[in-house]
Design a protein around this motif. Structure first.
Motif, mmCIF file in Angstrom:
data_model
loop_
_atom_site.group_PDB
_atom_site.id
_atom_site.type_symbol
_atom_site.label_atom_id
_atom_site.label_comp_id
_atom_site.label_asym_id
_atom_site.label_seq_id
_atom_site.Cartn_x
_atom_site.Cartn_y
_atom_site.Cartn_z
ATOM 1 N N UNK A 1 -18.951 25.820 21.779
ATOM 2 C CA UNK A 1 -19.142 25.595 20.436
ATOM 3 C C UNK A 1 -17.665 24.934 19.875
ATOM 4 N N UNK A 2 -16.665 25.633 19.809
ATOM 5 C CA UNK A 2 -15.460 25.264 19.265
ATOM 6 C C UNK A 2 -14.908 23.735 20.034
ATOM 7 N N UNK A 3 -14.987 23.645 21.332
ATOM 8 C CA UNK A 3 -14.787 22.498 21.876
ATOM 9 C C UNK A 3 -15.652 21.077 21.242
ATOM 10 N N UNK A 4 -16.811 21.566 21.132
ATOM 11 C CA UNK A 4 -17.784 20.546 20.813
ATOM 12 C C UNK A 4 -17.538 19.991 19.295
ATOM 13 N N UNK A 5 -17.130 20.964 18.619
ATOM 14 C CA UNK A 5 -17.142 20.740 17.198
ATOM 15 C C UNK A 5 -15.648 20.027 16.879
ATOM 16 N N UNK A 6 -14.718 20.361 17.798
ATOM 17 C CA UNK A 6 -13.506 19.472 17.591
ATOM 18 C C UNK A 6 -13.659 18.314 18.085
ATOM 19 N N UNK A 7 -14.414 18.070 19.236
ATOM 20 C CA UNK A 7 -14.733 16.575 19.740
ATOM 21 C C UNK A 7 -15.295 15.971 18.552
ATOM 22 N N UNK A 8 -16.234 16.237 17.797
ATOM 23 C CA UNK A 8 -16.703 15.671 16.692
ATOM 24 C C UNK A 8 -15.779 15.227 15.799
ATOM 25 N N UNK A 9 -15.226 16.254 15.371
ATOM 26 C CA UNK A 9 -13.998 16.122 14.272
ATOM 27 C C UNK A 9 -13.384 14.807 14.686
ATOM 28 N N UNK A 10 -13.022 14.798 16.059
ATOM 29 C CA UNK A 10 -11.904 13.743 16.577
ATOM 30 C C UNK A 10 -12.769 12.320 16.453
ATOM 31 N N UNK A 11 -13.895 12.439 16.878
ATOM 32 C CA UNK A 11 -14.879 11.162 17.139
ATOM 33 C C UNK A 11 -14.903 10.467 15.729
ATOM 34 N N UNK A 12 -15.289 11.499 14.554
ATOM 35 C CA UNK A 12 -15.089 10.931 13.182
ATOM 36 C C UNK A 12 -13.897 10.471 12.680
ATOM 37 N N UNK A 13 -12.724 10.981 13.128
ATOM 38 C CA UNK A 13 -11.518 10.665 12.738
ATOM 39 C C UNK A 13 -11.012 9.199 13.339
ATOM 40 N N UNK A 14 -11.452 9.083 14.566
ATOM 41 C CA UNK A 14 -11.136 7.751 15.294
ATOM 42 C C UNK A 14 -11.939 6.718 14.840
ATOM 43 N N UNK A 15 -13.198 7.102 14.170
ATOM 44 C CA UNK A 15 -13.917 5.998 13.631
ATOM 45 C C UNK A 15 -15.170 5.578 14.686
ATOM 46 N N UNK A 16 -15.602 6.474 15.580
ATOM 47 C CA UNK A 16 -16.574 6.194 16.706
ATOM 48 C C UNK A 16 -17.826 5.672 15.802
ATOM 49 N N UNK A 17 -18.507 4.669 16.536
ATOM 50 C CA UNK A 17 -19.955 4.392 15.906
ATOM 51 C C UNK A 17 -20.878 5.440 15.722
ATOM 52 N N UNK A 18 -20.939 6.246 16.945
ATOM 53 C CA UNK A 18 -22.156 7.509 17.133
ATOM 54 C C UNK A 18 -21.511 8.297 18.165
ATOM 55 N N UNK A 19 -22.190 9.365 18.225
ATOM 56 C CA UNK A 19 -21.968 10.350 19.380
ATOM 57 C C UNK A 19 -23.176 10.750 19.867
ATOM 58 N N UNK A 20 -23.458 10.956 21.298
ATOM 59 C CA UNK A 20 -24.431 10.991 21.846
ATOM 60 C C UNK A 20 -24.308 12.639 22.678
ATOM 61 N N UNK A 21 -25.236 13.425 22.630
ATOM 62 C CA UNK A 21 -25.049 14.603 23.348
ATOM 63 C C UNK A 21 -26.139 14.767 24.248
ATOM 64 N N UNK A 22 -25.844 15.344 25.447
ATOM 65 C CA UNK A 22 -27.000 15.420 26.540
ATOM 66 C C UNK A 22 -27.558 16.667 26.415
ATOM 67 N N UNK A 23 -28.557 16.868 27.275
ATOM 68 C CA UNK A 23 -29.260 18.235 26.917
ATOM 69 C C UNK A 23 -28.715 19.401 27.574
ATOM 70 N N UNK B 1 -10.982 19.829 27.202
ATOM 71 C CA UNK B 1 -11.789 18.850 27.125
ATOM 72 C C UNK B 1 -11.738 17.996 25.555
ATOM 73 N N UNK B 2 -11.311 18.779 24.733
ATOM 74 C CA UNK B 2 -11.354 18.435 23.407
ATOM 75 C C UNK B 2 -10.198 17.534 23.182
ATOM 76 N N UNK B 3 -8.913 18.316 23.749
ATOM 77 C CA UNK B 3 -7.594 17.424 23.645
ATOM 78 C C UNK B 3 -7.622 16.175 24.539
ATOM 79 N N UNK B 4 -8.305 16.322 25.569
ATOM 80 C CA UNK B 4 -8.449 14.991 26.292
ATOM 81 C C UNK B 4 -9.492 13.956 25.692
ATOM 82 N N UNK B 5 -10.406 14.429 24.992
ATOM 83 C CA UNK B 5 -11.126 13.534 24.167
ATOM 84 C C UNK B 5 -10.427 12.803 23.167
#
Length: 463
Positions: free
Chosen positions: A243-265, A428-432
């Motif tokens: 959960x911590x990695x996913x939350x950090x990745x979502x925060x980085x995606x919002x900060x980088x101005x991503x168009x959207x985020x897709x999560x697999x099952x 994984x969150x840092x690499x993202x």
């Protein structure tokens, strides 16, 4: 003589006693009312035929008492007349008293209101907070009932600004409620509870005293304020279980101005409380589409997209491979077992399995399975095109085979971040975060170049 006395005593004892009032001389028979007098000495009820007699038997007030009563009545009349005179003359004191009375009445009526917004007070034994919090913490109940839990002023304000629908808000003090935009809570149920109850059900070490239950928002209906600053970059999270990695990745995606985020099952639930806290409101800054299969992932991508995958282990000897990468040598392994950066098990939801074989047969099948041929690149080389998608795999299971196939299908690359030999790999969150901001820089540079070319071409046409 003795016998006569005994008979008289017996006769007197059988007869009911009577008493004589000295003033009027009227005899009133007590009969059965003696018992009632003993029980209720305040009032004695007489029969109808004796009511007149009882009225006559009442002692009349003395002349001095009558004079005192008349004096009191006259004083009362004088006081009433004076009050009427003051009221007619518009006395300031009367007006002030009336205003104070109106104020007290207003306070009494509006004691359960905040700026015109009514709220309830939780009664002892109220279990709404416990029931809703326990429901919102379970992923199964969240998906079936469509409810999410948000805690804290900042997260609730972000949700309200994005247009999320609040159902019920629990708060400890009125000051905490005033910190929220009250105009957007008209349709929600507001409940004031004790801070101790919120502290029991809160996941935070220092609770803020505000917990809200929202309807699970639809990403296509939310209002994202910073949508104009986005770039054509999509983040695909593949098998992110922490959960911590996913939350950090979502925060980085919002900060980088991503168009959207897709999560697999295979990813953790995006609306889990730990993910919400780590994302810091990123759920309400860009569209997030959870629980997608790979067919759904392709449907959310534009047709001219290029998909790249993040490769955290390009081989057993990464130092030699880094030298090969610097001279642009492509690594094309033939078997999935040769490298640990890809999960060789396909998505069973997209396959029609008839009869399952033994584990040894399945393992040998996966070992003989050849991987798609995807070229490798260093992360700082030119790889971001318009539009671009980036796949980040989980640290435990790695990338899915479908992700690599999608990268091969769209002519993507394996992006490698070189590290010193003593370090195993990056988080994984840092690499993202590194890859997303590098992709944003390349896309902005490409957009600026194309804008300059368009302006120069337009000037040439009009000159």
């Amino acid at each position: 003589m003795a016998a006569y006395v005994r008979s008289v005593i017996c006769l007197v004892s059988r007869e009911r006693p009577a008493f004589l009032t000295r003033e009027t001389g009227v005899i009133v028979a007590c009969k059965r009312y003696v018992r009632g007098l003993r029980r209720k000495p305040v009032r004695v009820v007489f029969p109808d035929n004796e009511a007149d007699t009882a009225e006559k038997a009442r002692p009349q007030p003395r002349p001095s008492e009558q004079h005192v009563k008349k004096g009191k009545k006259e004083d009362a009349k004088v006081t009433q007349a004076a009050a009427e005179h003051l009221e007619e003359s518009g006395s300031v004191e009367t007006k002030s008293n009336a205003q104070s009375a109106v104020k007290h009445a207003h306070v009494f009526v509006a004691k359960d209101q905040v700026d015109g917004l009514r709220f309830e007070r939780a009664f002892p034994g109220d279990k709404r907070l416990a029931r809703l919090v326990s429901v919102a913490r379970s992923r199964t109940f969240r998906e079936h009932q469509g409810k999410i839990l948000l805690e804290g002023r900042r997260l609730i304000c972000d949700a309200l600004d994005a247009g999320a629908n609040p159902q019920i808000v629990f708060f400890s003090t009125v000051d905490r409620l005033r910190e929220l935009p009250l105009d957007k809570l008209r349709r929600a149920t507001l409940v004031k509870v004790k801070f101790e109850n919120i502290k029991i059900w809160s996941d935070l070490v220092a609770p803020q005293g505000v917990i809200a239950i929202f309807s699970c928002p639809d990403p296509s209906r939310l209002n994202f304020a910073k949508a104009g600053h986005s770039v054509p970059l999509t983040l695909i999270c593949d098998n992110i279980r922490d959960p911590g990695n996913l939350g950090t990745m979502l925060r980085c995606a919002a900060a980088a101005g991503c168009h959207n985020v897709l999560l697999t099952k295979g990813c953790v639930d995006a609306w889990q409380p730990k993910v919400l806290r780590a994302a810091m409101g990123a759920h309400f800054r860009l569209p997030i589409y959870p629980n997608l299969d790979w067919n759904g992932v392709e449907n959310h991508l534009p047709k001219s997209v290029t998909v790249h995958v993040a490769d955290s282990s390009c081989g057993p000897d990464r130092s030699g491979e880094t030298q090969d990468l610097q001279v642009n040598v492509s690594h094309k392994p033939f078997k999935a077992g040769e490298y640990g950066w890809v999960n060789t098990r396909r998505d069973r939801s997209n396959m029609n399995c008839e009869d399952s074989d033994s584990d040894s047969d399945s393992d040998s099948e996966h070992e003989g399975l050849s991987l798609p041929r995807v070229d490798a690149k260093l992360y700082h080389e030119s790889w971001a095109e318009n539009p671009t998608a980036l796949v980040i795999g989980g640290e435990t299971h790695g990338l899915s085979l479908e992700a690599v196939q999608l990268a091969e299908k769209t002519d993507g690359h394996r992006l490698f971040i070189p590290v010193v030999p003593a370090v195993d790999s990056l988080n994984s969150a840092m690499a993202a975060s590194i890859l997303l901001f590098e992709g944003r820089k390349q896309l902005l540079k490409l957009m600026q170049t194309s804008e300059r070319k368009w302006k120069s071409k337009a000037k040439g046409q009009f000159s």
